[in-house]
Design a protein around this motif. Structure first.
Motif, PDB file in Angstrom:
ATOM      1  N   LEU A   1      84.654 -16.992  64.826  1.00 28.25           N
ATOM      2  CA  LEU A   1      85.052 -16.073  65.769  1.00 28.25           C
ATOM      3  C   LEU A   1      85.689 -16.652  66.894  1.00 28.25           C
ATOM      4  N   SER A   2      85.333 -17.815  67.590  1.00 28.17           N
ATOM      5  CA  SER A   2      85.908 -18.517  68.543  1.00 28.17           C
ATOM      6  C   SER A   2      87.472 -18.620  68.136  1.00 28.17           C
TER       7      SER A   2
ATOM      8  N   GLN B   1      74.168 -30.368  69.575  1.00 31.41           N
ATOM      9  CA  GLN B   1      74.452 -28.630  69.790  1.00 31.41           C
ATOM     10  C   GLN B   1      74.304 -28.035  68.437  1.00 31.41           C
ATOM     11  N   LEU B   2      73.662 -26.864  68.210  1.00 30.58           N
ATOM     12  CA  LEU B   2      73.479 -26.109  66.965  1.00 30.58           C
ATOM     13  C   LEU B   2      74.743 -25.359  66.826  1.00 30.58           C
ATOM     14  N   ILE B   3      75.521 -25.571  65.755  1.00 30.01           N
ATOM     15  CA  ILE B   3      76.767 -24.950  65.700  1.00 30.01           C
ATOM     16  C   ILE B   3      76.919 -24.027  64.383  1.00 30.01           C
ATOM     17  N   ASN B   4      77.215 -22.765  64.743  1.00 32.89           N
ATOM     18  CA  ASN B   4      77.123 -21.816  63.685  1.00 32.89           C
ATOM     19  C   ASN B   4      78.615 -21.690  63.114  1.00 32.89           C
TER      20      ASN B   4
ATOM     21  N   ILE C   1      81.344 -21.955  71.869  1.00 35.25           N
ATOM     22  CA  ILE C   1      80.521 -21.677  70.778  1.00 35.25           C
ATOM     23  C   ILE C   1      79.173 -21.068  71.406  1.00 35.25           C
ATOM     24  N   ALA C   2      78.585 -21.866  72.430  1.00 39.83           N
ATOM     25  CA  ALA C   2      77.333 -21.236  72.965  1.00 39.83           C
ATOM     26  C   ALA C   2      77.358 -19.919  73.601  1.00 39.83           C
TER      27      ALA C   2
END
Length: 260
Positions: free
Chosen positions: A65-66, A56-59, A75-76
């Motif tokens: 923010l989460s 999964q691409l995690i920013n 996150i998604a």
């Protein structure tokens, strides 16, 4: 329910820091035995420069923010459109033969709205006119098929959803021009820019900072709800200052009465 869109005069202006501080201020505002805490959701529709973690691409910004929003979002859910390369999102999408559209962003935003949070904080990307890329519009006039290519911008999503806008001014040389042009463009788009924040978070303080802030207070016909100064990673006593501690300091400086 209130929904705010956080934009800035340019990239790397502190949108995530301000968004986290704003969320923290809202969640703590009514956190007493008398009033229940506000439910605050976060939404960062587009992000580039993400890390691949377990497929999964995690920013990193979305992850932060989460940690402050309190609607148990993944996150998604917060950041549905993510790219690995740290480049302009529409260019990253093009390299992958993908497209970013206002309709896509609005689809994900409606999922966030379904949480029925008291406050939703939407963090933009780049500046106000972040390009999403070209889209082809097909129409039929008098039996003739017509195709027209036009550009979409992240600001088109804000126009579609009619979000209230909070402008972050990155306090550096050129900020007066950048702030006024951004504000005027937001107004020309038919939206309400309701407040601005002076972000002075750079370790290299702007020359004549107070004079520039005074100028903006006179030139921008909206209230300044906070001024964030630089906070070092180590305090005067040699103690480490965590990101959460910095957010708490900033949150206590926000004048929330203007927003609610």
């Amino acid at each position: 329910m209130k929904q705010f869109f956080i934009t800035a005069t340019d990239t790397d202006a502190g949108k995530t820091f301000v968004s986290c501080a704003l969320i923290h201020a809202f969640t703590q505002r009514n956190n007493t035995s008398i009033k229940p805490a506000l439910k605050v959701a976060a939404f960062k529709p587009i992000a580039a420069g993400c890390e691949l973690v377990d497929g999964q691409l995690i920013n990193e910004d979305a992850k932060l923010l989460s940690e402050f929003a309190n609607c148990a979002q993944s996150i998604a859910h917060i950041n549905p459109i993510a790219f690995k390369q740290p480049i302009a999102p529409h260019i990253a999408a093009k390299k992958l033969n993908q497209h970013i559209t206002v309709a896509d962003i609005n689809f994900h935003y409606q999922q966030v709205k379904s949480l029925n949070a008291d406050i939703t904080v939407v963090e933009g990307a780049g500046g106000w006119r972040l390009p999403l890329g070209p889209v082809t519009i097909e129409s039929t006039v008098t039996g003739i098929d017509n195709k027209k290519t036009t550009y979409q911008f992240l600001s088109d999503f804000v126009k579609t959803t009619n979000l209230e806008v909070i402008l972050i001014v990155n306090m550096k040389l050129g900020c007066l021009n950048h702030a006024l042009l951004t504000y005027e463009t937001i107004k020309a788009d038919g939206l309400e820019c309701i407040a601005w924040i002076a972000n002075c978070a750079s370790s290299d303080s702007m020359d004549n900072l107070s004079e520039n802030i005074t100028e903006l207070e006179q030139l921008l016909p909206i209230p300044k709800i906070a001024q964030f100064d630089f906070i070092a990673d180590v305090d005067e006593e040699g103690n480490d200052v965590s990101f959460s501690e910095k957010i708490n300091i900033a949150a206590n400086k926000i004048i929330l009465s203007v927003l609610i």
